[in-house]
Motif scaffolding. Structure first.
Motif, mmCIF file in Angstrom:
data_model
loop_
_atom_site.group_PDB
_atom_site.id
_atom_site.type_symbol
_atom_site.label_atom_id
_atom_site.label_comp_id
_atom_site.label_asym_id
_atom_site.label_seq_id
_atom_site.Cartn_x
_atom_site.Cartn_y
_atom_site.Cartn_z
ATOM 1 N N MET A 1 4.318 -32.965 -5.573
ATOM 2 C CA MET A 1 3.916 -34.840 -4.490
ATOM 3 C C MET A 1 3.429 -33.308 -3.102
ATOM 4 O O MET A 1 4.322 -32.939 -2.727
ATOM 5 C CB MET A 1 5.798 -35.511 -4.366
ATOM 6 C CG MET A 1 5.342 -36.249 -3.827
ATOM 7 S SD MET A 1 7.143 -36.972 -3.089
ATOM 8 C CE MET A 1 7.038 -37.522 -4.785
ATOM 9 N N ARG A 2 2.671 -34.102 -2.660
ATOM 10 C CA ARG A 2 2.393 -33.801 -1.362
ATOM 11 C C ARG A 2 2.135 -33.827 0.097
ATOM 12 O O ARG A 2 3.878 -34.940 -0.513
ATOM 13 C CB ARG A 2 0.666 -34.767 -1.826
ATOM 14 C CG ARG A 2 -0.695 -33.255 -2.585
ATOM 15 C CD ARG A 2 -1.986 -33.866 -2.222
ATOM 16 N NE ARG A 2 -2.081 -35.934 -2.493
ATOM 17 C CZ ARG A 2 -2.250 -36.174 -2.503
ATOM 18 N NH1 ARG A 2 -3.274 -36.102 -3.298
ATOM 19 N NH2 ARG A 2 -2.921 -37.129 -2.166
ATOM 20 N N HIS A 3 2.373 -33.149 0.782
ATOM 21 C CA HIS A 3 3.511 -33.415 2.188
ATOM 22 C C HIS A 3 3.340 -34.802 2.716
ATOM 23 O O HIS A 3 4.037 -35.401 3.031
ATOM 24 C CB HIS A 3 2.837 -32.653 3.187
ATOM 25 C CG HIS A 3 3.062 -32.586 4.253
ATOM 26 N ND1 HIS A 3 4.513 -32.832 4.653
ATOM 27 C CD2 HIS A 3 2.469 -33.510 5.604
ATOM 28 C CE1 HIS A 3 4.913 -33.062 5.693
ATOM 29 N NE2 HIS A 3 3.987 -33.405 6.558
ATOM 30 N N ALA A 4 2.147 -35.813 2.443
ATOM 31 C CA ALA A 4 1.986 -37.275 3.306
ATOM 32 C C ALA A 4 1.863 -37.913 1.908
ATOM 33 O O ALA A 4 3.331 -39.066 2.556
ATOM 34 C CB ALA A 4 -0.258 -37.110 3.139
ATOM 35 N N GLU A 5 2.891 -37.615 0.517
ATOM 36 C CA GLU A 5 3.913 -38.175 0.024
ATOM 37 C C GLU A 5 5.091 -38.538 0.437
ATOM 38 O O GLU A 5 5.366 -39.024 0.409
ATOM 39 C CB GLU A 5 3.136 -38.354 -1.261
ATOM 40 C CG GLU A 5 1.645 -38.137 -1.992
ATOM 41 C CD GLU A 5 1.027 -38.500 -3.204
ATOM 42 O OE1 GLU A 5 1.857 -36.982 -3.226
ATOM 43 O OE2 GLU A 5 0.448 -38.855 -3.672
#
Length: 174
Positions: free
Chosen positions: A1-5
């Protein structure tokens, strides 16, 4: 999971909304050479979500393929169930039976004749699930005890609170 998500998921929880995680592009994991990947992804994603969002349990994860049109029925089912939980409320009698059990198993430090004494709990708002613990006495309940109440309430009412962050505050009862 990316930071934005991860930031978006934390914001959803902070706002008291129900969360459903959708993993798209599962069609890219098909084929002989990738046969082992879907099961790895289906195990890894819920574990990562639990690490990133320890304040909520049982966040539904739906694996879909927009290209192939798979998984949309499960997605809508989970969204509807999350909305039902978000709108649900617990009756005060049930909450106070739960509170009596919790207090008998884990007596407060301040209940030895001084400090704040927990009297009762009630749900004042359903969206997001918001509860007020009424206390009497000179002291107050600290944040650690309020978090303990929230986690205990999650444990006893998993079907109603599994993907929601609960809001609990203290009010002095006169």
């Amino acid at each position: 999971m990316r930071h934005a998500e991860a930031s978006l998921a934390q914001w959803v929880i902070h706002e008291g909304r129900g969360l459903v995680v959708v993993v798209n592009k599962m069609d890219l994991l098909s084929g002989r050479e990738n046969a082992h990947l879907p099961s790895l992804v289906m195990r890894a994603v819920p574990e990562e979500i639990q690490k990133l969002l320890p304040q909520v349990t049982g966040v539904p994860v739906v694996f879909v393929s927009a290209l192939e049109g798979k998984g949309w029925g499960a997605l809508m089912h989970n969204v509807n169930e999350s909305h039902k939980r978000w709108c649900a409320s617990l009756c005060t009698a049930r909450l106070n039976r739960w509170l009596a059990k919790v207090m008998s198993r884990h007596p407060r430090r301040g209940d030895k004749g001084y400090g704040a004494k927990v009297r009762y709990i009630t749900q004042v708002k359903a969206r997001p699930p918001t509860f007020v613990v009424f206390v009497s006495g000179a002291g107050k309940i600290d944040d650690t005890e309020l978090r303990f109440f929230a986690s205990s309430l999650h444990m006893c009412n998993r079907k109603l609170t599994q993907d929601l962050a609960l809001v609990i505050w203290m009010q002095h009862h006169v």
